[in-house]
Design an enzyme around this catalytic site. Structure first.
Site, PDB file in Angstrom:
ATOM      1  N   TRP A  31       6.115 -38.886 -40.157  1.00  0.00           N
ATOM      2  CA  TRP A  31       6.925 -40.097 -40.373  1.00  0.00           C
ATOM      3  C   TRP A  31       8.398 -39.716 -40.275  1.00  0.00           C
ATOM      4  O   TRP A  31       8.824 -38.688 -40.799  1.00  0.00           O
ATOM      5  CB  TRP A  31       6.669 -40.676 -41.771  1.00  0.00           C
ATOM      6  CG  TRP A  31       5.693 -41.824 -41.791  1.00  0.00           C
ATOM      7  CD1 TRP A  31       4.348 -41.742 -41.632  1.00  0.00           C
ATOM      8  CD2 TRP A  31       6.008 -43.211 -42.006  1.00  0.00           C
ATOM      9  NE1 TRP A  31       3.788 -42.990 -41.736  1.00  0.00           N
ATOM     10  CE2 TRP A  31       4.777 -43.912 -41.971  1.00  0.00           C
ATOM     11  CE3 TRP A  31       7.188 -43.915 -42.224  1.00  0.00           C
ATOM     12  CZ2 TRP A  31       4.699 -45.283 -42.143  1.00  0.00           C
ATOM     13  CZ3 TRP A  31       7.109 -45.276 -42.413  1.00  0.00           C
ATOM     14  CH2 TRP A  31       5.883 -45.964 -42.362  1.00  0.00           C
ATOM     15  N   GLU A  94      11.656 -52.114 -48.724  1.00  0.00           N
ATOM     16  CA  GLU A  94      11.645 -53.245 -49.642  1.00  0.00           C
ATOM     17  C   GLU A  94      10.392 -53.270 -50.493  1.00  0.00           C
ATOM     18  O   GLU A  94      10.217 -54.150 -51.319  1.00  0.00           O
ATOM     19  CB  GLU A  94      11.792 -54.538 -48.853  1.00  0.00           C
ATOM     20  CG  GLU A  94      13.167 -54.614 -48.214  1.00  0.00           C
ATOM     21  CD  GLU A  94      13.446 -55.925 -47.529  1.00  0.00           C
ATOM     22  OE1 GLU A  94      12.551 -56.782 -47.533  1.00  0.00           O
ATOM     23  OE2 GLU A  94      14.552 -56.063 -47.005  1.00  0.00           O
ATOM     24  N   HIS A  97       6.462 -48.712 -52.148  1.00  0.00           N
ATOM     25  CA  HIS A  97       5.888 -47.498 -51.575  1.00  0.00           C
ATOM     26  C   HIS A  97       6.800 -46.304 -51.760  1.00  0.00           C
ATOM     27  O   HIS A  97       6.346 -45.185 -51.949  1.00  0.00           O
ATOM     28  CB  HIS A  97       5.616 -47.699 -50.077  1.00  0.00           C
ATOM     29  CG  HIS A  97       4.291 -48.293 -49.795  1.00  0.00           C
ATOM     30  ND1 HIS A  97       4.053 -49.638 -49.851  1.00  0.00           N
ATOM     31  CD2 HIS A  97       3.109 -47.709 -49.491  1.00  0.00           C
ATOM     32  CE1 HIS A  97       2.777 -49.876 -49.570  1.00  0.00           C
ATOM     33  NE2 HIS A  97       2.192 -48.725 -49.355  1.00  0.00           N
TER      34      HIS A  97
HETATM   35  N1  RBF Z   1       5.770 -41.658 -45.039  1.00  0.00           N
HETATM   36  C1  RBF Z   1       6.932 -40.973 -44.989  1.00  0.00           C
HETATM   37  O1  RBF Z   1       6.911 -39.746 -44.847  1.00  0.00           O
HETATM   38  N2  RBF Z   1       8.140 -41.625 -45.097  1.00  0.00           N
HETATM   39  C2  RBF Z   1       8.228 -42.977 -45.295  1.00  0.00           C
HETATM   40  O2  RBF Z   1       9.357 -43.497 -45.378  1.00  0.00           O
HETATM   41  C3  RBF Z   1       7.021 -43.707 -45.387  1.00  0.00           C
HETATM   42  N3  RBF Z   1       7.065 -45.043 -45.617  1.00  0.00           N
HETATM   43  C4  RBF Z   1       5.893 -45.722 -45.738  1.00  0.00           C
HETATM   44  C5  RBF Z   1       5.922 -47.102 -46.031  1.00  0.00           C
HETATM   45  C6  RBF Z   1       4.741 -47.796 -46.160  1.00  0.00           C
HETATM   46  C7  RBF Z   1       4.798 -49.273 -46.470  1.00  0.00           C
HETATM   47  C8  RBF Z   1       3.491 -47.121 -46.008  1.00  0.00           C
HETATM   48  C9  RBF Z   1       2.164 -47.851 -46.149  1.00  0.00           C
HETATM   49  C10 RBF Z   1       3.457 -45.771 -45.727  1.00  0.00           C
HETATM   50  C11 RBF Z   1       4.652 -45.061 -45.575  1.00  0.00           C
HETATM   51  N4  RBF Z   1       4.626 -43.685 -45.280  1.00  0.00           N
HETATM   52  C12 RBF Z   1       5.789 -43.000 -45.225  1.00  0.00           C
HETATM   53  C13 RBF Z   1       3.342 -42.990 -44.959  1.00  0.00           C
HETATM   54  C14 RBF Z   1       2.719 -42.280 -46.169  1.00  0.00           C
HETATM   55  O3  RBF Z   1       3.402 -41.074 -46.462  1.00  0.00           O
HETATM   56  C15 RBF Z   1       1.245 -41.933 -45.846  1.00  0.00           C
HETATM   57  O4  RBF Z   1       1.185 -41.199 -44.656  1.00  0.00           O
HETATM   58  C16 RBF Z   1       0.363 -43.173 -45.708  1.00  0.00           C
HETATM   59  O5  RBF Z   1       0.522 -44.016 -46.832  1.00  0.00           O
HETATM   60  C17 RBF Z   1      -1.133 -42.778 -45.580  1.00  0.00           C
HETATM   61  O6  RBF Z   1      -1.569 -42.069 -46.752  1.00  0.00           O
END
Ligand code: RBF
Length: 163
Positions: A31, A94, A97
């Site tokens: 991400w 927003e 999470h």
């Molecule tokens: N993972 C990140 O490393 N950085 C983020 O900013 C991030 N934002 C997320 C926002 C949402 C709404 C969701 C559902 C997941 C986000 N994730 C983010 C992914 C999270 O770390 C993880 O990979 C997933 O939730 C699957 O377990």
């Protein structure tokens, strides 16, 4: 150490122990890949600049920051890594999470550090926006990946003195 006003990559190389005899794992979240790949480059180049051999640095990707603790655990259990550096970038959105992810990763990594008696370094940027993340991954506030690498080396040196 790091503050909003200090360049995160500032350190005195003469005060950093040599990393030549240690192996490192790096787990990096996909991400915000633009940011996390820059963190990873910073961590690798700082480890090598302080004596680590490139072949003793193993890098693995996980989908998001939430997966960092489990990826780090697997890497620690199935490699000779003396320390595991975990790199991610969570940007305040927003939804709630942000807090769930940040708190889970922080708790997961400290639990691993204590239970495995091994440094699992928290190199996760938790910023309000992408610009703040850029400033801390090679921008005007340096590179948090550098700082994570230095922290890993310092903790291994401390372990060598104490354990
Ligand atoms: N993972 C990140 O490393 N950085 C983020 O900013 C991030 N934002 C997320 C926002 C949402 C709404 C969701 C559902 C997941 C986000 N994730 C983010 C992914 C999270 O770390 C993880 O990979 C997933 O939730 C699957 O377990």
């Amino acid at each position: 150490m790091a503050t909003a006003l200090k360049n995160l990559s500032d350190y005195d190389p003469s005060k950093i122990p040599s990393a030549e005899n240690w192996s490192f794992g790096i787990v990096v979240a996909e991400w915000n890949e633009e940011i996390t790949s820059a963190l990873c480059e910073g961590a690798v180049s700082t480890l090598v600049a302080n004596g680590a051999k490139r072949e003793n640095i193993k890098i693995h990707a996980v989908p998001g920051s939430f997966e960092l603790p489990l990826g780090a655990r697997w890497l620690a259990d199935h490699s000779d890594a003396d320390a595991v550096i975990c790199l991610g970038c969570v940007i305040q959105g927003e939804t709630r999470h942000f807090e769930f992810i940040c708190n889970s990763v922080a708790q997961g990594l400290i639990d691993l550090s204590i239970s495995c008696s091994k440094p699992f370094i928290f190199g996760v940027l938790t910023t309000d926006n992408i610009d703040q993340a850029r400033e801390r991954s090679g921008g005007k506030h340096g590179n948090k990946g550098d700082e994570a690498a230095i922290t890993a080396i310092k903790m291994l040196a401390l372990k060598k003195r104490l354990v």
